[in-house]
Design a protein around this motif. Sequence first.
Motif, PDB file in Angstrom:
ATOM      1  N   UNK A 186      -2.783  36.083 -20.609  1.00 47.03           N
ATOM      2  CA  UNK A 186      -4.178  35.834 -20.944  1.00 47.03           C
ATOM      3  C   UNK A 186      -4.320  34.636 -21.865  1.00 47.03           C
ATOM      4  N   UNK A 187      -5.555  34.284 -22.233  1.00 45.41           N
ATOM      5  CA  UNK A 187      -5.787  33.172 -23.163  1.00 45.41           C
ATOM      6  C   UNK A 187      -5.120  33.445 -24.501  1.00 45.41           C
ATOM      7  N   UNK A 188      -4.625  32.379 -25.137  1.00 41.58           N
ATOM      8  CA  UNK A 188      -4.016  32.451 -26.466  1.00 41.58           C
ATOM      9  C   UNK A 188      -4.653  31.390 -27.332  1.00 41.58           C
ATOM     10  N   UNK A 189      -5.589  31.799 -28.236  1.00 41.38           N
ATOM     11  CA  UNK A 189      -6.291  30.818 -29.048  1.00 41.38           C
ATOM     12  C   UNK A 189      -7.087  29.883 -28.153  1.00 41.38           C
ATOM     13  N   UNK A 190      -6.821  28.570 -28.273  1.00 44.39           N
ATOM     14  CA  UNK A 190      -7.529  27.586 -27.457  1.00 44.39           C
ATOM     15  C   UNK A 190      -6.864  27.369 -26.098  1.00 44.39           C
ATOM     16  N   UNK A 191      -5.729  28.003 -25.868  1.00 46.18           N
ATOM     17  CA  UNK A 191      -5.025  27.829 -24.597  1.00 46.18           C
ATOM     18  C   UNK A 191      -5.564  28.796 -23.551  1.00 46.18           C
ATOM     19  N   UNK A 192      -5.766  28.301 -22.316  1.00 47.17           N
ATOM     20  CA  UNK A 192      -6.315  29.174 -21.265  1.00 47.17           C
ATOM     21  C   UNK A 192      -5.259  30.118 -20.701  1.00 47.17           C
ATOM     22  N   UNK A 193      -5.694  31.062 -19.902  1.00 49.37           N
ATOM     23  CA  UNK A 193      -4.769  31.937 -19.188  1.00 49.37           C
ATOM     24  C   UNK A 193      -3.811  31.083 -18.368  1.00 49.37           C
ATOM     25  N   UNK A 194      -2.583  31.575 -18.201  1.00 52.59           N
ATOM     26  CA  UNK A 194      -1.563  30.783 -17.517  1.00 52.59           C
ATOM     27  C   UNK A 194      -0.684  31.682 -16.656  1.00 52.59           C
ATOM     28  N   UNK A 195      -0.229  31.142 -15.541  1.00 52.14           N
ATOM     29  CA  UNK A 195       0.753  31.807 -14.692  1.00 52.14           C
ATOM     30  C   UNK A 195       2.103  31.145 -14.898  1.00 52.14           C
ATOM     31  N   UNK A 196       3.139  31.936 -15.083  1.00 52.27           N
ATOM     32  CA  UNK A 196       4.498  31.440 -15.255  1.00 52.27           C
ATOM     33  C   UNK A 196       5.370  32.075 -14.174  1.00 52.27           C
ATOM     34  N   UNK A 197       6.092  31.229 -13.432  1.00 50.66           N
ATOM     35  CA  UNK A 197       6.932  31.736 -12.355  1.00 50.66           C
ATOM     36  C   UNK A 197       8.391  31.345 -12.578  1.00 50.66           C
ATOM     37  N   UNK A 198       9.261  32.329 -12.459  1.00 50.02           N
ATOM     38  CA  UNK A 198      10.718  32.151 -12.576  1.00 50.02           C
ATOM     39  C   UNK A 198      11.316  32.102 -11.172  1.00 50.02           C
ATOM     40  N   UNK A 199      12.141  31.076 -10.906  1.00 54.54           N
ATOM     41  CA  UNK A 199      12.806  30.913  -9.622  1.00 54.54           C
ATOM     42  C   UNK A 199      14.313  30.830  -9.874  1.00 54.54           C
ATOM     43  N   UNK A 200      15.071  31.645  -9.193  1.00 57.22           N
ATOM     44  CA  UNK A 200      16.513  31.736  -9.440  1.00 57.22           C
ATOM     45  C   UNK A 200      17.294  31.589  -8.143  1.00 57.22           C
ATOM     46  N   UNK A 201      18.360  30.800  -8.181  1.00 57.06           N
ATOM     47  CA  UNK A 201      19.218  30.661  -7.017  1.00 57.06           C
ATOM     48  C   UNK A 201      18.547  29.878  -5.904  1.00 57.06           C
ATOM     49  N   UNK A 202      18.380  30.501  -4.736  1.00 58.60           N
ATOM     50  CA  UNK A 202      17.817  29.788  -3.587  1.00 58.60           C
ATOM     51  C   UNK A 202      16.312  29.599  -3.700  1.00 58.60           C
ATOM     52  N   UNK A 203      15.662  30.299  -4.614  1.00 59.90           N
ATOM     53  CA  UNK A 203      14.216  30.157  -4.779  1.00 59.90           C
ATOM     54  C   UNK A 203      13.906  28.913  -5.610  1.00 59.90           C
ATOM     55  N   UNK A 204      12.886  28.156  -5.186  1.00 64.50           N
ATOM     56  CA  UNK A 204      12.440  26.962  -5.900  1.00 64.50           C
ATOM     57  C   UNK A 204      10.921  26.877  -5.793  1.00 64.50           C
ATOM     58  N   UNK A 205      10.257  26.182  -6.718  1.00 59.15           N
ATOM     59  CA  UNK A 205       8.811  25.983  -6.589  1.00 59.15           C
ATOM     60  C   UNK A 205       8.483  25.187  -5.329  1.00 59.15           C
ATOM     61  N   UNK A 206       7.339  25.461  -4.741  1.00 59.74           N
ATOM     62  CA  UNK A 206       6.927  24.764  -3.520  1.00 59.74           C
ATOM     63  C   UNK A 206       6.884  23.259  -3.732  1.00 59.74           C
ATOM     64  N   UNK A 207       6.399  22.813  -4.873  1.00 56.88           N
ATOM     65  CA  UNK A 207       6.295  21.384  -5.143  1.00 56.88           C
ATOM     66  C   UNK A 207       7.669  20.731  -5.197  1.00 56.88           C
ATOM     67  N   UNK A 208       8.693  21.502  -5.550  1.00 56.23           N
ATOM     68  CA  UNK A 208      10.070  20.992  -5.573  1.00 56.23           C
ATOM     69  C   UNK A 208      10.617  20.884  -4.151  1.00 56.23           C
ATOM     70  N   UNK A 209      10.425  21.927  -3.355  1.00 55.00           N
ATOM     71  CA  UNK A 209      10.960  21.912  -1.995  1.00 55.00           C
ATOM     72  C   UNK A 209      10.266  20.868  -1.132  1.00 55.00           C
ATOM     73  N   UNK A 210       9.020  20.542  -1.473  1.00 56.47           N
ATOM     74  CA  UNK A 210       8.285  19.516  -0.726  1.00 56.47           C
ATOM     75  C   UNK A 210       8.511  18.119  -1.287  1.00 56.47           C
ATOM     76  N   UNK A 211       9.468  17.995  -2.223  1.00 55.90           N
ATOM     77  CA  UNK A 211       9.848  16.706  -2.807  1.00 55.90           C
ATOM     78  C   UNK A 211       8.697  16.069  -3.588  1.00 55.90           C
ATOM     79  N   UNK A 212       7.833  16.908  -4.147  1.00 51.05           N
ATOM     80  CA  UNK A 212       6.696  16.395  -4.900  1.00 51.05           C
ATOM     81  C   UNK A 212       7.032  16.012  -6.326  1.00 51.05           C
ATOM     82  N   UNK A 213       8.231  16.366  -6.771  1.00 48.75           N
ATOM     83  CA  UNK A 213       8.694  16.027  -8.123  1.00 48.75           C
ATOM     84  C   UNK A 213      10.166  15.646  -8.031  1.00 48.75           C
ATOM     85  N   UNK A 214      10.695  14.953  -9.046  1.00 49.56           N
ATOM     86  CA  UNK A 214      12.133  14.665  -9.064  1.00 49.56           C
ATOM     87  C   UNK A 214      12.946  15.946  -8.932  1.00 49.56           C
TER      88      UNK A 214
END
Length: 449
Positions: free
Chosen positions: A304-332
């Motif tokens: 949830x929100x913390x002070x002035x910071x908005x609600x946030x989603x945090x995702x952990x990826x381990x081993x063969x799992x990677x963020x979609x933006x990584x697998x699509x070569x959207x970031x280094x």
Amino acid sequence: MTTPTPSQFNRRTLLQGGAAAAVGLLAAPAILRGRNLNERLNIAVVGSGGRGGANLRSVSSENIVALCDVNENSLAQAAKAHPQAKQYVDFRQMYEDSNAFDAVVVSTCEHTHAFATMPALQLGKHVYCEKPLTYNVWEARQIREAAGRAKVATQMGTQVHAGDNYRRVVELIQSGAIGDVRDAHVWVNRAWGRHPSPEAAEAAGDFYVAERPKEAQPIPAGLDWDLWLGPAPKRDFHSVYFPGPKWYRWWDFGNGTMSDLGSHWIDLPFWALNLDHPLTIEAEGPPPHAEIAPASMMARYTYGPRGEMPAVNLTWHQGVYKPKIWTEMGIPQFNSGVLFIGDKGMLLSDYGRHMLLPEDKFVDFKTPEPSIPTSLGHHAEWIHACKTGEPTTCNFEYAGWLTEANHLGNVAYRTGKKIEWDAKNMKATNAPEAERFIRREYRKGWKLV
């Protein structure tokens, strides 16, 4: 005295100008001892092999007065460098001689961290404990609260937290360099645990084990296997458990990569985003195994929100799992990393480097002046705190919340449900079956509180 929450104390207050105000809260007994910086601490070390040996070397500028290890071979090796130290095999006996030491370094296996740490806190001793702080959620809560009552100098062994890179990332996120962050991803390349095949294990640099061995093996000379098991259920010795870090793949002794590397990698968004307890947690991966943690998995947290910071989603990826933006070569293609996604850009980091993305958008960006002081060094910081009462950056108040959150990723995975988390009461309100993963019964003769 009310224990401050992580967002009130351990993040900005502690590291961006509030250290002086925090001194009395963190380590009043240390101040009362009146120890000066030139006087050496008397330290007891519990666990002296492997990671424990490294921790021992890092505090060897002080007086090492006690060494404890269930493996007499490790004990003998440590005693070569510290022949004056009294030797113990059972840390419970060591604590009977507690007047001999001021502080304790705990480097046992994960399933005995809390049992070696709690007596020190109850005796008013300073404590450095390896990560993860405890074996499960309930133990993390007990240790965090006990540390709050003890008001001693504490530190969890997340050594990278002391590096300047993490500090600069925290400053950038908290100064609004990429705007409000509503999504963050953490991924680690390590895939240790239960693999689908021997070939998959070999490709991951791991060993293959699919089930608990049925046969027993001879206990190595010098190892007290019963003490090594401690509060865990009794089982026969086998080399798939010992020596470390083999044990961390087995649910009875550890929690796999999620709690181990999560202590290091989730530390960065936890610190930068002022996180404490999640609202919901869900996970995915191969079907949970009753005995062995997975080599690959993913866990999603909502905060949830913390002070002035908005609600946030945090995702952990381990081993063969990677963020979609990584697998699509959207970031280094960092092998392991942390990605903060803000409404004005992104920040990508690993242990030693970070960058603002897209790079062309930040060509003229002026980095804020550093506001978080350079650490004395992770162990040196703790020693300094023991002597002066000044705060540490991974104290058990902060580390307790981080450890709870990491363990909850595994609780969600093993339960197979999206957990709705009641942090105050330590309950998965929609999944009562999660209780056995939050807290466990100990083997006869072992009790934490």
